[in-house]
Design an enzyme around this catalytic site. Structure first.
Site, short mmCIF file in Angstrom:
data_model
loop_
_atom_site.label_atom_id
_atom_site.label_comp_id
_atom_site.label_asym_id
_atom_site.label_seq_id
_atom_site.Cartn_x
_atom_site.Cartn_y
_atom_site.Cartn_z
N GLN A 127 -6.38 -2.00 -2.35
CA GLN A 127 -5.56 -0.89 -1.90
C GLN A 127 -4.78 -0.26 -3.06
O GLN A 127 -3.93 -0.91 -3.66
CB GLN A 127 -4.57 -1.32 -0.82
CG GLN A 127 -5.22 -1.95 0.39
CD GLN A 127 -5.14 -3.46 0.34
OE1 GLN A 127 -5.79 -4.09 -0.47
NE2 GLN A 127 -4.32 -4.05 1.20
N ASP A 168 -12.13 2.97 3.33
CA ASP A 168 -11.02 3.58 4.08
C ASP A 168 -10.30 4.63 3.24
O ASP A 168 -9.08 4.73 3.25
CB ASP A 168 -9.99 2.52 4.50
CG ASP A 168 -10.59 1.40 5.33
OD1 ASP A 168 -11.71 1.57 5.84
OD2 ASP A 168 -9.93 0.35 5.45
N GLN A 223 -10.35 2.31 -2.98
CA GLN A 223 -9.88 1.96 -1.64
C GLN A 223 -8.54 2.63 -1.37
O GLN A 223 -7.61 2.56 -2.18
CB GLN A 223 -9.74 0.45 -1.49
CG GLN A 223 -9.31 0.00 -0.11
CD GLN A 223 -9.45 -1.50 0.10
OE1 GLN A 223 -10.30 -2.13 -0.52
NE2 GLN A 223 -8.64 -2.06 0.96
N ASP A 224 -8.45 3.29 -0.20
CA ASP A 224 -7.19 3.93 0.25
C ASP A 224 -6.74 5.06 -0.68
O ASP A 224 -5.57 5.16 -1.04
CB ASP A 224 -6.07 2.88 0.37
CG ASP A 224 -6.29 1.91 1.52
OD1 ASP A 224 -7.33 2.00 2.17
OD2 ASP A 224 -5.42 1.06 1.74
N ARG A 242 -13.90 3.69 10.54
CA ARG A 242 -13.70 2.50 11.37
C ARG A 242 -12.26 2.52 11.90
O ARG A 242 -11.37 3.15 11.31
CB ARG A 242 -13.98 1.22 10.58
CG ARG A 242 -13.10 1.01 9.35
CD ARG A 242 -13.41 -0.31 8.68
NE ARG A 242 -12.55 -0.57 7.53
CZ ARG A 242 -12.27 -1.78 7.07
NH1 ARG A 242 -12.79 -2.85 7.67
NH2 ARG A 242 -11.49 -1.95 6.02
N THR A 264 0.84 -1.20 0.00
CA THR A 264 0.00 0.00 0.00
C THR A 264 0.88 1.25 0.00
O THR A 264 0.60 2.22 -0.73
CB THR A 264 -0.92 0.01 1.23
OG1 THR A 264 -1.72 -1.17 1.24
CG2 THR A 264 -1.83 1.22 1.23
N TRP A 315 -8.76 1.52 12.37
CA TRP A 315 -7.66 0.72 11.83
C TRP A 315 -6.72 0.27 12.95
O TRP A 315 -6.28 -0.86 12.99
CB TRP A 315 -6.93 1.55 10.79
CG TRP A 315 -5.74 0.89 10.15
CD1 TRP A 315 -5.43 -0.43 10.14
CD2 TRP A 315 -4.71 1.55 9.41
NE1 TRP A 315 -4.27 -0.65 9.44
CE2 TRP A 315 -3.80 0.55 8.99
CE3 TRP A 315 -4.45 2.88 9.07
CZ2 TRP A 315 -2.67 0.85 8.24
CZ3 TRP A 315 -3.34 3.17 8.32
CH2 TRP A 315 -2.46 2.16 7.91
#
Length: 578
Positions: free
Chosen positions: A371, A415, A393-394, A483, A341, A485
């Site tokens: 990711q 996220d 995502q990310d 949320r 990532t 991590w």
């Protein structure tokens, strides 16, 4: 360890024959023996063994101080390795803790470097490369913690960043689904964990040594060699009577306040050949390193298919485009294709004092690739203004240190604002996109792993909405504010407009009861169809903030000391709640 919402997990490689598997096993066993041999030659961790030294050999002051850290046995063993600990005062012991952390970071870096010629598969090498880079970065962060022999007020910033580096080293192995049978993971993980514990103790001891209740202590700390980064930061935070950093020239002040900084750029990038360079990477390679003067690269309209890495040696860089969705930097790196990532970013920034404005940063890998970072920022005192950051995502990796975002558009699914910086996002649009069929949207995933870290995500005066593709089906897709991590995840939404896409419960658990008592999630005076708090989660760490005093802790002025450095960027901001 970060757990991602996936449709498919990468499967183990299929080998064509039993002979290949036997040969591979032999190679791995040989590699393991080589790792052990190198380990012995570089030096063991015996002195850091929590049980290697007796608690009785350490002074009462050290015992008392160590007992208040998160890893007291590790603290005692590190104290006992220095001859002056028995008579040391509180400040001296904090000095010892920091010095031990620096030395251990150097050993971890040297050990990682010694493995570069060993046998590794591509995924192991990718994770190893992250650890090597991050150990080196940690050494520099720890060295910046003190100036002229005294601890600096912003030392928690650098210690928090050093902790983040070790977490990221560990995350790389989980990103690429490497397990404990990998020798490289075993050795890198042990060093990252040991170093994390030492840095955490340094952070705890700094907090203890600077509390108002402790007086008369010797606050003199680690003397470090003068280096460019330490010198740069010893002056970076000092302001003149006009409210600008002392190093900033009159010309630079006018430039940063200009409505058209592109007209005063040092170099121009244009795909049609009308500038100094045709690619952004070419322009970056020519930037002077370690400069205290602002260097501006003007990037004309166009789509630049590049992956850009702005190293820590490039400071005070400013990227200026022709406008959001006109100047576009795009890439498609992602973990499914074998990078971590951390390394998936289309644009990655480590050099401090970074500014970007009027551009788009994009990762086009798509939701199915999981990711895939569009913009990663680990730059202290950095500002991003009037930019679009697009991914799934990310999307935006607010990696570490102090950051500010103003009038930006951030797109994503899972996220998509994540990391462990101390960051304020203000007057911006946060836009959830359509995820894969079995996914739920989470706007944030903050990664604070230690209660003493100064980090968190503060979203202030923003608008949270659904993209056009999500809008049509938002009733069947759940979208949450965030949320946890990591264990001490910290995120607040303040005075923002939350659309009806937000699930009434507001927040999503990570896994079971993990972090629900230790996180800090807050909401203050939000509006919109998704802002009601009557059905929110009842976790111990969730707060409906009713006090302006409490909410102001997460303002630009208080959370990232923004009034001392944002004026010099020329980016508009609101210092308090109004």
């Amino acid at each position: 360890m970060k757990r991602y919402v996936r449709v498919d997990e990468p499967k183990a490689e299929n080998y064509k024959s039993k002979g290949v598997l036997v040969a591979l096993t032999s190679i791995l066993l040989l590699a393991a023996h080589m790792f052990v041999a190198v380990e012995a030659s570089v030096g063991s961790n015996a002195n850091d063994n929590p049980h290697h030294q007796s608690w009785k050999t350490v002074s009462k002051v050290a015992n008392s101080l160590c007992s208040k850290t998160r890893y007291p046995q590790r603290c005692v063993s590190s104290m006992a390795s220095y001859p002056a600990y028995q008579t040391a005062k509180l400040g001296d012991l904090t000095n010892v803790a920091l010095q031990v952390s620096v030395q251990r970071a150097q050993k971890a870096r040297d050990f990682a470097l010694s493995l570069q010629n060993n046998v590794m598969n591509e995924r192991e090498r990718a994770a190893w490369q992250d650890c090597l880079e991050l150990f080196e970065d940690t050494i520099e962060h720890l060295n910046v913690c003190s100036s002229n022999g005294y601890l600096k007020n912003d030392s928690p910033v650098w210690l928090s960043a050093a902790l983040t580096n070790q977490e990221t080293c560990l995350n790389g192995f989980s990103d690429l689904n490497l397990d404990s049978s990998s020798p490289i993971q075993t050795f890198m993980s042990s060093r990252a964990v040991n170093l994390s514990e030492l840095v955490s103790n340094s952070l705890s001891m700094y907090k203890l040594s600077t509390t108002p209740t402790i007086t008369g202590t010797n606050r003199r700390l680690l003397s470090i060699k003068n280096n460019e980064e330490a010198d740069f930061y010893s002056s970076y935070g000092r302001l003149n009577e006009d409210g600008f950093p002392e190093w900033l020239s009159v010309g630079d002040r006018k430039l940063l306040q200009s409505s058209s900084p592109a007209s005063q750029a040092n170099v121009v990038v244009a795909q049609d050949g009308s500038g100094n360079y045709r690619t952004i990477a070419q322009a970056i390679s020519a930037v002077p390193q370690g400069s205290s003067k602002r260097y501006i690269i003007y990037i004309k309209a166009g789509t630049y298919k590049e992956n850009i890495d702005i190293s820590k040696k490039i400071t005070n860089l400013m990227l200026v485009g022709d406008g959001m969705d006109k100047t576009i930097v795009t890439g498609s790196k992602n973990v499914q294709d074998g990078v971590t990532t951390f390394q998936s970013a289309t644009v990655a920034v480590s050099g401090n004092g970074f500014i970007a404005r009027d551009m788009t940063f994009e990762n086009t890998a798509g939701a199915a690739k999981h990711q895939a970072v569009a913009l990663r920022v680990g730059s202290d005192l950095s500002a991003v203004y009037r930019c679009s950051i697009k991914g799934y995502q990310d999307t935006l990796y607010v990696y570490s240190l102090r950051q500010f975002y103003s009038e930006v558009d951030i797109y994503g699914t899972v996220d998509f604002i994540f990391g462990n910086a101390a960051v304020v996002i203000q007057n911006s649009n946060i836009i959830a996109r359509l995820p894969m069929s079995n996914q739920q949207n989470t706007l944030t995933a903050q990664g604070r792993s230690d209660p003493n870290e100064n980090t968190g995500i503060s979203i202030h005066k923003c608008v949270v909405s659904a993209s056009s593709d999500l809008q049509a089906v938002k009733g069947s897709i759940k979208t949450y504010l965030g949320r946890p991590w990591k264990e001490y995840s910290r995120t607040v939404f303040m005075q923002s407009t939350l659309g009806d896409l937000i699930d009434p419960t507001g927040w999503l658990p990570w896994s079971g009861n993990f972090a629900l008592s230790t996180l800090y999630y807050g909401e203050y005076m939000n509006s919109g169809a998704g802002a009601g708090t009557s059905k929110r989660v009842n976790w111990p760490g969730y707060h409906v903030i009713t006090s302006a005093t409490e909410a102001s802790k997460f303002s630009v002025a208080n959370f990232i000391s923004g009034t001392s450095w944002i004026p010099a960027t020329g980016v508009p901001y609101t210092s308090g709640l109004n």
